[in-house]
Design a protein around this motif. Sequence first.
Motif, PDB file in Angstrom:
ATOM      1  N   SER A  21       0.837  -1.192   0.000  1.00 44.81           N
ATOM      2  CA  SER A  21       0.000   0.000   0.000  1.00 44.81           C
ATOM      3  C   SER A  21       0.869   1.238   0.000  1.00 44.81           C
ATOM      4  O   SER A  21       1.959   1.247   0.580  1.00 44.81           O
ATOM      5  CB  SER A  21      -0.908   0.026   1.228  1.00 44.81           C
ATOM      6  N   CYS A  22       0.393   2.272  -0.641  1.00 44.73           N
ATOM      7  CA  CYS A  22       1.054   3.569  -0.668  1.00 44.73           C
ATOM      8  C   CYS A  22       0.031   4.615  -0.278  1.00 44.73           C
ATOM      9  O   CYS A  22      -0.885   4.910  -1.050  1.00 44.73           O
ATOM     10  CB  CYS A  22       1.622   3.845  -2.055  1.00 44.73           C
ATOM     11  N   ALA A  23       0.183   5.155   0.909  1.00 48.48           N
ATOM     12  CA  ALA A  23      -0.714   6.188   1.409  1.00 48.48           C
ATOM     13  C   ALA A  23      -0.086   7.556   1.181  1.00 48.48           C
ATOM     14  O   ALA A  23       1.073   7.778   1.533  1.00 48.48           O
ATOM     15  CB  ALA A  23      -0.996   5.970   2.889  1.00 48.48           C
ATOM     16  N   ALA A  24      -0.849   8.458   0.596  1.00 49.63           N
ATOM     17  CA  ALA A  24      -0.337   9.772   0.243  1.00 49.63           C
ATOM     18  C   ALA A  24      -0.969  10.860   1.096  1.00 49.63           C
ATOM     19  O   ALA A  24      -2.130  10.765   1.506  1.00 49.63           O
ATOM     20  CB  ALA A  24      -0.598  10.068  -1.227  1.00 49.63           C
ATOM     21  N   SER A  25      -0.196  11.905   1.327  1.00 52.46           N
ATOM     22  CA  SER A  25      -0.688  13.106   1.976  1.00 52.46           C
ATOM     23  C   SER A  25      -0.064  14.315   1.292  1.00 52.46           C
ATOM     24  O   SER A  25       0.968  14.209   0.628  1.00 52.46           O
ATOM     25  CB  SER A  25      -0.369  13.106   3.471  1.00 52.46           C
ATOM     26  N   GLY A  26      -0.693  15.447   1.438  1.00 47.47           N
ATOM     27  CA  GLY A  26      -0.201  16.663   0.817  1.00 47.47           C
ATOM     28  C   GLY A  26      -0.760  16.930  -0.568  1.00 47.47           C
ATOM     29  O   GLY A  26      -0.691  18.063  -1.055  1.00 47.47           O
ATOM     30  N   ARG A  27      -1.280  15.909  -1.209  1.00 43.90           N
ATOM     31  CA  ARG A  27      -1.921  16.009  -2.513  1.00 43.90           C
ATOM     32  C   ARG A  27      -3.098  15.050  -2.568  1.00 43.90           C
ATOM     33  O   ARG A  27      -3.078  14.008  -1.913  1.00 43.90           O
ATOM     34  CB  ARG A  27      -0.960  15.659  -3.649  1.00 43.90           C
ATOM     35  N   ASN A  74      -8.979   6.167  -4.936  1.00 48.39           N
ATOM     36  CA  ASN A  74      -8.791   7.606  -4.804  1.00 48.39           C
ATOM     37  C   ASN A  74      -9.535   8.188  -3.607  1.00 48.39           C
ATOM     38  O   ASN A  74      -9.128   9.211  -3.065  1.00 48.39           O
ATOM     39  CB  ASN A  74      -9.217   8.310  -6.095  1.00 48.39           C
ATOM     40  N   ALA A  75     -10.614   7.551  -3.195  1.00 45.77           N
ATOM     41  CA  ALA A  75     -11.329   8.005  -2.009  1.00 45.77           C
ATOM     42  C   ALA A  75     -10.464   7.895  -0.761  1.00 45.77           C
ATOM     43  O   ALA A  75     -10.634   8.666   0.186  1.00 45.77           O
ATOM     44  CB  ALA A  75     -12.619   7.227  -1.827  1.00 45.77           C
ATOM     45  N   LYS A  76      -9.539   6.920  -0.753  1.00 52.31           N
ATOM     46  CA  LYS A  76      -8.617   6.736   0.359  1.00 52.31           C
ATOM     47  C   LYS A  76      -7.243   7.333   0.096  1.00 52.31           C
ATOM     48  O   LYS A  76      -6.353   7.217   0.939  1.00 52.31           O
ATOM     49  CB  LYS A  76      -8.468   5.252   0.679  1.00 52.31           C
ATOM     50  N   ASN A  77      -7.060   7.925  -1.082  1.00 56.10           N
ATOM     51  CA  ASN A  77      -5.776   8.511  -1.467  1.00 56.10           C
ATOM     52  C   ASN A  77      -4.652   7.483  -1.353  1.00 56.10           C
ATOM     53  O   ASN A  77      -3.562   7.771  -0.848  1.00 56.10           O
ATOM     54  CB  ASN A  77      -5.461   9.738  -0.611  1.00 56.10           C
ATOM     55  N   THR A  78      -4.921   6.292  -1.865  1.00 51.73           N
ATOM     56  CA  THR A  78      -4.018   5.167  -1.702  1.00 51.73           C
ATOM     57  C   THR A  78      -3.862   4.408  -3.015  1.00 51.73           C
ATOM     58  O   THR A  78      -4.829   4.251  -3.764  1.00 51.73           O
ATOM     59  CB  THR A  78      -4.534   4.213  -0.614  1.00 51.73           C
ATOM     60  N   VAL A  79      -2.640   3.944  -3.266  1.00 53.68           N
ATOM     61  CA  VAL A  79      -2.317   3.104  -4.411  1.00 53.68           C
ATOM     62  C   VAL A  79      -1.819   1.763  -3.890  1.00 53.68           C
ATOM     63  O   VAL A  79      -1.113   1.706  -2.878  1.00 53.68           O
ATOM     64  CB  VAL A  79      -1.259   3.769  -5.304  1.00 53.68           C
TER      65      VAL A  79
END
Length: 124
Positions: A21-27, A74-79
């Motif tokens: 999992s890749c969780a993103a923040s800031g964008r 995209n709802a979780k901002n995760t890839v």
Amino acid sequence: QVQLVESGGGLVQAGASLRLSCAASGRTLSNYDMGWFRQAPGKEREFVAAITWNGDSTNYADSVKGRFTISRDNAKNTVYLQMNSLKSEDTAVYYCAFPKGPYPPHSPSMIASWGQGTQVTVSS
């Protein structure tokens, strides 16, 4: 600025599966294509998979086609990177990657930001 945090790596036996999992923040990642890369011991960082901003299209390195699947929520901002039928040659540090430009990345030179990496080790 975007921050990426990978998780889900570990030590598994050949033939096993892992999901990274890749969780993103800031964008908000819904506007951007994303990618996964990996770097094995003694080797250059290499492309693994990429996905368009809305998930309509994916690309894979030949070495992982049929075994790995990239997806996004995209709802979780995760890839995600689902890895099946793992082989010892898949052993590497896996990096989530945010691209510089408006195209799915397939080279490290196309990446603006990297996650810290997560170790995947496949024993034979």
